[in-house]
Scaffold this motif. Structure first.
Motif, PDB file in Angstrom:
ATOM      1  N   HIS A  79      -6.192  10.679  -3.063  1.00  0.00           N
ATOM      2  CA  HIS A  79      -6.444  10.105  -1.739  1.00  0.00           C
ATOM      3  C   HIS A  79      -6.470  11.113  -0.602  1.00  0.00           C
ATOM      4  N   TRP A  80      -6.446  12.388  -0.935  1.00  0.00           N
ATOM      5  CA  TRP A  80      -6.593  13.402   0.111  1.00  0.00           C
ATOM      6  C   TRP A  80      -7.515  14.490  -0.391  1.00  0.00           C
ATOM      7  N   GLU A  81      -8.768  14.406   0.025  1.00  0.00           N
ATOM      8  CA  GLU A  81      -9.766  15.410  -0.315  1.00  0.00           C
ATOM      9  C   GLU A  81     -10.013  16.263   0.924  1.00  0.00           C
ATOM     10  N   ALA A  82      -9.743  17.547   0.809  1.00  0.00           N
ATOM     11  CA  ALA A  82      -9.949  18.462   1.929  1.00  0.00           C
ATOM     12  C   ALA A  82     -10.103  19.868   1.391  1.00  0.00           C
ATOM     13  N   ALA A  83     -11.080  20.575   1.926  1.00  0.00           N
ATOM     14  CA  ALA A  83     -11.299  21.968   1.557  1.00  0.00           C
ATOM     15  C   ALA A  83     -11.424  22.783   2.844  1.00  0.00           C
ATOM     16  N   PRO A  84     -10.893  24.016   2.840  1.00  0.00           N
ATOM     17  CA  PRO A  84     -10.100  24.641   1.774  1.00  0.00           C
ATOM     18  C   PRO A  84      -8.789  23.893   1.563  1.00  0.00           C
ATOM     19  N   PRO A  85      -8.037  24.254   0.516  1.00  0.00           N
ATOM     20  CA  PRO A  85      -6.807  23.517   0.223  1.00  0.00           C
ATOM     21  C   PRO A  85      -5.867  23.453   1.425  1.00  0.00           C
ATOM     22  N   ALA A  86      -5.255  22.299   1.600  1.00  0.00           N
ATOM     23  CA  ALA A  86      -4.332  22.088   2.715  1.00  0.00           C
ATOM     24  C   ALA A  86      -3.036  21.505   2.177  1.00  0.00           C
ATOM     25  N   LEU A  87      -1.955  21.727   2.916  1.00  0.00           N
ATOM     26  CA  LEU A  87      -0.646  21.218   2.554  1.00  0.00           C
ATOM     27  C   LEU A  87      -0.193  20.175   3.570  1.00  0.00           C
ATOM     28  N   SER A  88       0.512  19.182   3.086  1.00  0.00           N
ATOM     29  CA  SER A  88       1.066  18.168   3.976  1.00  0.00           C
ATOM     30  C   SER A  88       2.202  18.762   4.796  1.00  0.00           C
ATOM     31  N   ALA A  89       2.646  18.006   5.777  1.00  0.00           N
ATOM     32  CA  ALA A  89       3.763  18.444   6.602  1.00  0.00           C
ATOM     33  C   ALA A  89       5.005  18.624   5.729  1.00  0.00           C
ATOM     34  N   SER A  90       5.749  19.681   5.988  1.00  0.00           N
ATOM     35  CA  SER A  90       6.903  19.994   5.143  1.00  0.00           C
ATOM     36  C   SER A  90       8.227  19.562   5.753  1.00  0.00           C
ATOM     37  N   ALA A  91       8.216  19.061   6.975  1.00  0.00           N
ATOM     38  CA  ALA A  91       9.464  18.671   7.625  1.00  0.00           C
ATOM     39  C   ALA A  91      10.093  17.468   6.942  1.00  0.00           C
ATOM     40  N   ALA A  92      11.404  17.408   6.961  1.00  0.00           N
ATOM     41  CA  ALA A  92      12.110  16.266   6.388  1.00  0.00           C
ATOM     42  C   ALA A  92      11.736  14.986   7.128  1.00  0.00           C
ATOM     43  N   HIS A  93      11.664  13.888   6.384  1.00  0.00           N
ATOM     44  CA  HIS A  93      11.441  12.549   6.948  1.00  0.00           C
ATOM     45  C   HIS A  93      10.104  12.415   7.677  1.00  0.00           C
ATOM     46  N   THR A  94       9.099  13.202   7.266  1.00  0.00           N
ATOM     47  CA  THR A  94       7.765  13.025   7.845  1.00  0.00           C
ATOM     48  C   THR A  94       7.262  11.620   7.517  1.00  0.00           C
ATOM     49  N   PRO A  95       6.751  10.861   8.481  1.00  0.00           N
ATOM     50  CA  PRO A  95       6.288   9.492   8.201  1.00  0.00           C
ATOM     51  C   PRO A  95       5.207   9.475   7.125  1.00  0.00           C
ATOM     52  N   LEU A  96       5.207   8.440   6.326  1.00  0.00           N
ATOM     53  CA  LEU A  96       4.241   8.277   5.246  1.00  0.00           C
ATOM     54  C   LEU A  96       2.877   7.876   5.785  1.00  0.00           C
ATOM     55  N   VAL A  97       1.865   8.050   4.933  1.00  0.00           N
ATOM     56  CA  VAL A  97       0.521   7.562   5.217  1.00  0.00           C
ATOM     57  C   VAL A  97       0.329   6.258   4.437  1.00  0.00           C
ATOM     58  N   TYR A  98       0.046   5.173   5.141  1.00  0.00           N
ATOM     59  CA  TYR A  98      -0.145   3.860   4.509  1.00  0.00           C
ATOM     60  C   TYR A  98      -1.657   3.625   4.378  1.00  0.00           C
ATOM     61  N   ASP A  99      -2.255   4.331   3.441  1.00  0.00           N
ATOM     62  CA  ASP A  99      -3.713   4.359   3.316  1.00  0.00           C
ATOM     63  C   ASP A  99      -4.207   3.286   2.359  1.00  0.00           C
ATOM     64  N   PHE A 100      -3.935   2.040   2.708  1.00  0.00           N
ATOM     65  CA  PHE A 100      -4.416   0.892   1.936  1.00  0.00           C
ATOM     66  C   PHE A 100      -4.495  -0.287   2.902  1.00  0.00           C
ATOM     67  N   GLY A 101      -5.213  -1.308   2.505  1.00  0.00           N
ATOM     68  CA  GLY A 101      -5.393  -2.435   3.407  1.00  0.00           C
ATOM     69  C   GLY A 101      -5.319  -3.763   2.684  1.00  0.00           C
ATOM     70  N   GLY A 102      -4.980  -4.816   3.442  1.00  0.00           N
ATOM     71  CA  GLY A 102      -5.007  -6.160   2.908  1.00  0.00           C
ATOM     72  C   GLY A 102      -3.752  -6.602   2.201  1.00  0.00           C
ATOM     73  N   PHE A 103      -2.655  -5.851   2.336  1.00  0.00           N
ATOM     74  CA  PHE A 103      -1.424  -6.186   1.645  1.00  0.00           C
ATOM     75  C   PHE A 103      -0.396  -6.764   2.619  1.00  0.00           C
ATOM     76  N   HIS A 104       0.655  -7.338   2.079  1.00  0.00           N
ATOM     77  CA  HIS A 104       1.744  -7.891   2.871  1.00  0.00           C
ATOM     78  C   HIS A 104       2.365  -6.801   3.743  1.00  0.00           C
ATOM     79  N   ARG A 105       2.841  -7.200   4.909  1.00  0.00           N
ATOM     80  CA  ARG A 105       3.357  -6.212   5.866  1.00  0.00           C
ATOM     81  C   ARG A 105       4.534  -5.410   5.317  1.00  0.00           C
ATOM     82  N   ARG A 106       5.241  -5.951   4.322  1.00  0.00           N
ATOM     83  CA  ARG A 106       6.399  -5.217   3.816  1.00  0.00           C
ATOM     84  C   ARG A 106       6.012  -3.841   3.282  1.00  0.00           C
ATOM     85  N   TYR A 107       4.853  -3.755   2.639  1.00  0.00           N
ATOM     86  CA  TYR A 107       4.462  -2.482   2.035  1.00  0.00           C
ATOM     87  C   TYR A 107       4.226  -1.399   3.089  1.00  0.00           C
TER      88      TYR A 107
END
Length: 294
Positions: A79-107
């Motif tokens: 779910h993450w296509e990027a060139a050149p290679p990239a790294l996600s944020a390394s800090a503790a407790h970085t918020p998640l990416v909720y890359d989906f749709g149509g689900f219950h709000r709990r997710y």
């Protein structure tokens, strides 16, 4: 009718899973150099429905428990296509990416607050060639191809996790990138490619959802991949566009298949047979997941 796609209690299976999993997770043996290199993994990761599939949650957790607890995790997701290679944020407790749709709000409120991964980020950046410096994001968190399976495997969220982007569709380039990452395994880092062995979303039918029907394009692709993986035939796997049965229905886009080349490259020798750990189907998609020899 209650199902993993329409549960009576969203993520209720995860709620039932946690009380038994957490004590075992706390007691897990932590990796030491005496354990030798960790295997590299390819995981069919699911999405929010994984949290409503108790048997699958336990399969993933049991797999993690069969290995020493890694010092950190480096994961490449479909779910993450990027060139050149990239790294996600390394800090503790970085918020998640909720890359989906149509689900219950709990997710969209689920959390996976992992520790600081800056040491791993520096290590991975240093492994990249000078002509291809890796971009390090300050704010991009883990996407669902990373945090969903890891919440099942390592529910304590006490392991640093870093995500590396998928920079190409070229199997040879991905094998080389995986090989560059292979030394991490000797340092207690678990390298994971996260996708889905078949992922024909546009071709899902009510019969697949409600009756568990597995279409031929999924089962035939899965059998082909299983045979090639068991023989260590990386050339056959790389020729999937023309050699694999079930194409293009099994993978109308190839992002969920190609992370396995990162895994095979990181395993040290791409031509070695792998060990399938999880198999079966979810709404007709193959859950085949494997590890390379340690």
């Amino acid at each position: 009718m209650a199902s993993i796609l329409n549960p009576e209690i969203p993520a209720g299976a995860y709620d039932e899973f946690l009380p038994g999993a957490l004590p075992a997770a706390r007691a897990q043996h932590a990796w030491t150099p005496a354990d030798g290199p960790l295997p590299a993994l390819y995981i069919s990761h699911g999405a929010p429905p994984l949290f409503d599939d108790g048997p699958w949650l336990r399969e993933l957790f049991g797999w993690a428990q069969s290995l020493p607890k890694p010092k950190s995790v480096l994961i490449v997701s479909a779910h993450w296509e990027a060139a050149p290679p990239a790294l996600s944020a390394s800090a503790a407790h970085t918020p998640l990416v909720y890359d989906f749709g149509g689900f219950h709000r709990r997710y969209y409120t689920m959390r996976y607050d992992t520790p600081d991964a800056s040491a791993l980020a520096r290590r991975v950046a240093a492994m990249m060639p000078d002509r291809e410096p890796v971009h390090q994001h300050r704010s991009r968190g883990l996407d669902h191809g990373a945090w969903v399976p890891l919440m099942a495997m390592y529910p304590l969220a006490d392991i640093p996790v870093l995500q590396l982007s998928l920079p190409s569709h070229d199997p040879d380039l991905l094998l080389r990138l995986g090989a560059r990452l292979a030394p991490l395994r000797e340092e207690g880092v678990l390298v994971i490619g996260s996708g889905f062995m078949t992922h024909g979303l546009p071709f899902v039918t009510p019969e697949m959802i409600h009756k568990g029907v597995v279409p031929a394009w999924s089962s035939e692709f899965d059998a082909w991949a299983a045979d090639a993986l068991a023989r260590g035939d990386v050339g056959e796997l790389a020729a999937y566009r023309t050699r694999a049965p079930g194409m293009p229905y099994a993978h109308p886009t190839v992002d969920h298949y190609i992370p396995l080349f990162i895994t095979l490259g990181a395993g040290g020798r791409a031509d070695q047979p792998v060990t399938t750990v999880i198999e079966g189907y979810m709404i007709g998609f193959s859950k085949r997941s494997f590890q390379t020899p340690a």
